[in-house]
Design a protein around this motif. Structure first.
Motif, mmCIF file in Angstrom:
data_model
loop_
_atom_site.group_PDB
_atom_site.id
_atom_site.type_symbol
_atom_site.label_atom_id
_atom_site.label_comp_id
_atom_site.label_asym_id
_atom_site.label_seq_id
_atom_site.Cartn_x
_atom_site.Cartn_y
_atom_site.Cartn_z
ATOM 1 N N GLY A 165 0.787 -1.224 0.000
ATOM 2 C CA GLY A 165 0.000 0.000 0.000
ATOM 3 C C GLY A 165 0.818 1.272 0.000
ATOM 4 N N ASP A 166 0.114 2.405 -0.072
ATOM 5 C CA ASP A 166 0.758 3.717 -0.109
ATOM 6 C C ASP A 166 1.647 3.936 1.114
ATOM 7 O OD1 ASP A 166 -0.489 4.332 -2.490
ATOM 8 O OD2 ASP A 166 -2.164 5.375 -1.529
ATOM 9 N N MET A 167 2.738 4.664 0.893
ATOM 10 C CA MET A 167 3.667 5.028 1.964
ATOM 11 C C MET A 167 4.250 3.794 2.659
ATOM 12 S SD MET A 167 3.595 8.346 1.779
ATOM 13 C CE MET A 167 4.299 8.939 3.312
ATOM 14 N N TYR A 168 4.381 2.714 1.919
ATOM 15 C CA TYR A 168 4.882 1.474 2.515
ATOM 16 C C TYR A 168 6.275 1.639 3.102
ATOM 17 C CZ TYR A 168 7.672 0.943 -1.747
ATOM 18 O OH TYR A 168 8.568 1.147 -2.765
ATOM 19 N N TRP A 169 7.081 2.551 2.540
ATOM 20 C CA TRP A 169 8.450 2.731 3.000
ATOM 21 C C TRP A 169 8.512 3.287 4.427
ATOM 22 C CZ3 TRP A 169 6.235 4.928 -1.282
ATOM 23 C CH2 TRP A 169 5.817 6.257 -1.163
ATOM 24 N N THR A 170 7.421 3.906 4.883
ATOM 25 C CA THR A 170 7.398 4.412 6.267
ATOM 26 C C THR A 170 7.273 3.260 7.269
ATOM 27 O OG1 THR A 170 4.986 4.703 6.295
ATOM 28 C CG2 THR A 170 6.305 6.550 5.491
ATOM 29 N N LYS A 171 7.014 2.053 6.772
ATOM 30 C CA LYS A 171 6.892 0.876 7.637
ATOM 31 C C LYS A 171 8.202 0.091 7.708
ATOM 32 C CE LYS A 171 2.151 0.473 5.872
ATOM 33 N NZ LYS A 171 1.217 -0.360 5.071
ATOM 34 N N GLY A 172 9.260 0.695 7.163
ATOM 35 C CA GLY A 172 10.555 0.019 7.181
ATOM 36 C C GLY A 172 10.794 -0.907 6.012
ATOM 37 N N ILE A 173 9.896 -0.892 5.037
ATOM 38 C CA ILE A 173 10.041 -1.729 3.840
ATOM 39 C C ILE A 173 10.831 -0.947 2.794
ATOM 40 C CG2 ILE A 173 8.813 -2.944 2.013
ATOM 41 C CD1 ILE A 173 6.384 -2.995 3.997
ATOM 42 N N PRO A 174 11.948 -1.473 2.315
ATOM 43 C CA PRO A 174 12.763 -0.709 1.352
ATOM 44 C C PRO A 174 12.026 -0.479 0.038
ATOM 45 C CG PRO A 174 13.555 -2.967 1.540
ATOM 46 C CD PRO A 174 12.531 -2.786 2.614
ATOM 47 N N SER A 175 12.270 0.691 -0.558
ATOM 48 C CA SER A 175 11.642 1.037 -1.838
ATOM 49 C C SER A 175 12.537 0.693 -3.019
ATOM 50 C CB SER A 175 11.317 2.531 -1.872
ATOM 51 O OG SER A 175 12.494 3.300 -1.728
ATOM 52 N N ASN A 176 13.729 0.171 -2.725
ATOM 53 C CA ASN A 176 14.637 -0.278 -3.779
ATOM 54 C C ASN A 176 15.457 -1.442 -3.241
ATOM 55 O OD1 ASN A 176 17.022 0.779 -2.383
ATOM 56 N ND2 ASN A 176 16.226 2.791 -2.950
ATOM 57 N N TYR A 177 16.304 -1.980 -4.106
ATOM 58 C CA TYR A 177 17.092 -3.146 -3.703
ATOM 59 C C TYR A 177 18.559 -2.795 -3.487
ATOM 60 C CZ TYR A 177 17.341 -3.014 -8.821
ATOM 61 O OH TYR A 177 17.472 -2.602 -10.119
ATOM 62 N N ASN A 178 18.843 -1.529 -3.146
ATOM 63 C CA ASN A 178 20.226 -1.104 -2.953
ATOM 64 C C ASN A 178 20.927 -1.894 -1.852
ATOM 65 O OD1 ASN A 178 19.889 0.778 -4.936
ATOM 66 N ND2 ASN A 178 19.638 2.525 -3.560
ATOM 67 N N GLY A 179 20.162 -2.340 -0.864
ATOM 68 C CA GLY A 179 20.774 -3.069 0.246
ATOM 69 C C GLY A 179 21.043 -4.531 -0.036
ATOM 70 N N PHE A 180 20.585 -5.018 -1.171
ATOM 71 C CA PHE A 180 20.798 -6.435 -1.512
ATOM 72 C C PHE A 180 20.894 -6.598 -3.028
ATOM 73 C CE2 PHE A 180 16.438 -5.331 -0.577
ATOM 74 C CZ PHE A 180 15.695 -5.809 -1.633
ATOM 75 N N VAL A 181 21.710 -5.765 -3.637
ATOM 76 C CA VAL A 181 21.805 -5.693 -5.100
ATOM 77 C C VAL A 181 22.206 -7.027 -5.726
ATOM 78 C CG1 VAL A 181 23.006 -4.632 -7.038
ATOM 79 C CG2 VAL A 181 22.316 -3.233 -5.098
ATOM 80 N N GLU A 182 23.294 -7.622 -5.228
ATOM 81 C CA GLU A 182 23.796 -8.852 -5.846
ATOM 82 C C GLU A 182 22.752 -9.959 -5.776
ATOM 83 O OE1 GLU A 182 27.589 -10.072 -4.440
ATOM 84 O OE2 GLU A 182 28.570 -8.163 -4.916
ATOM 85 N N GLU A 183 22.137 -10.114 -4.615
ATOM 86 C CA GLU A 183 21.101 -11.139 -4.447
ATOM 87 C C GLU A 183 19.939 -10.898 -5.406
ATOM 88 O OE1 GLU A 183 17.277 -11.489 -1.711
ATOM 89 O OE2 GLU A 183 19.117 -11.228 -0.539
ATOM 90 N N TYR A 184 19.506 -9.642 -5.492
ATOM 91 C CA TYR A 184 18.342 -9.312 -6.302
ATOM 92 C C TYR A 184 18.619 -9.518 -7.788
ATOM 93 C CZ TYR A 184 14.411 -6.721 -8.287
ATOM 94 O OH TYR A 184 13.290 -6.368 -8.998
ATOM 95 N N LEU A 185 19.766 -9.068 -8.255
ATOM 96 C CA LEU A 185 20.090 -9.203 -9.676
ATOM 97 C C LEU A 185 20.230 -10.672 -10.064
ATOM 98 C CD1 LEU A 185 22.589 -6.248 -10.233
ATOM 99 C CD2 LEU A 185 20.147 -6.353 -10.756
#
Length: 207
Positions: A165-185
């Motif tokens: 839902g809206d503003m999900y990032w305020t719940k601590g859910i990342p809005s990108n995969y910068n913290g786990f790039v290798e895994e995600y790619l």
């Protein structure tokens, strides 16, 4: 009773005069519906209007705004018919303006978002499929600007937005995969290969 052609002429006039994603246009369509007008007929008229104004991007966008109200892909306050008309999503869609073109693989785009929701929002495929196919990302684009809206954000962001839902990032859910790039790619490459999903889009210059 408003006839089909009368509706056509009224909507054509509104397109020529200004914005069409309005309560006024919604009220006109509601009057047509209440007089016995069919949703599929109104959809065909909106498509005809979009074709008539194909030489003017602004006017054509207004015709597509009417199309959105008719088909139900609009804010709840503007909806006229309860039924949302859905169209199949496909790959290989092509859109161009004077300078730029894009090949948009809408099916692959939607499927990849579903798999992100399964892997990173811990949903079942059935749940993800229902959410995606009833959301704005399943709306079949009509213009280059529609595609640019989809491709202006990460697939991962769209997936998290639909899952949480809206503003999900305020719940601590990342809005990108910068913290786990290798895994995600690595994961995304595997999913695309396993399910034969194409890259969502390819832009090119018309020179």
């Amino acid at each position: 009773m408003m006839t089909d052609r009368e509706l056509f002429e009224i909507l054509k006039l509104h397109i020529e005069q200004g914005d069409c994603r309005t309560e006024e246009v919604s009220a006109i369509l509601s009057g047509y519906k209440n007089a016995g007008g069919e949703q599929e007929t109104a959809k065909s008229l909106a498509e005809e209007l979009a074709g008539i104004f194909s030489g003017d991007e602004d006017l054509q966008d207004r015709a597509y705004d009417i199309y959105d109200i008719v088909t139900g892909w609009c804010p709840p306050g503007l909806k006229v018919w309860e039924k949302k008309i859905k169209e199949p999503v496909t790959d290989g869609m092509r859109f161009e303006d004077e300078d730029t073109g894009v090949v948009f693989n809408h099916f692959s785009f939607c499927e990849f978002i579903k798999h992100i929701m399964v892997a990173y929002a811990h949903m079942s495929y059935e749940e993800a499929d229902e959410k995606v196919m009833d959301s704005f990302v399943a709306y079949v684009p009509r213009t280059l600007s529609h595609v640019m809206f989809y491709t202006g954000e990460l697939d991962y962001h769209w997936a998290m937005l639909l899952a949480h839902g809206d503003m999900y990032w305020t719940k601590g859910i990342p809005s990108n995969y910068n913290g786990f790039v290798e895994e995600y790619l690595l994961w995304s490459a595997g999913v695309r290969q396993k399910y034969n999903l194409k890259k969502a889009y390819h832009y090119y210059d018309k020179v």
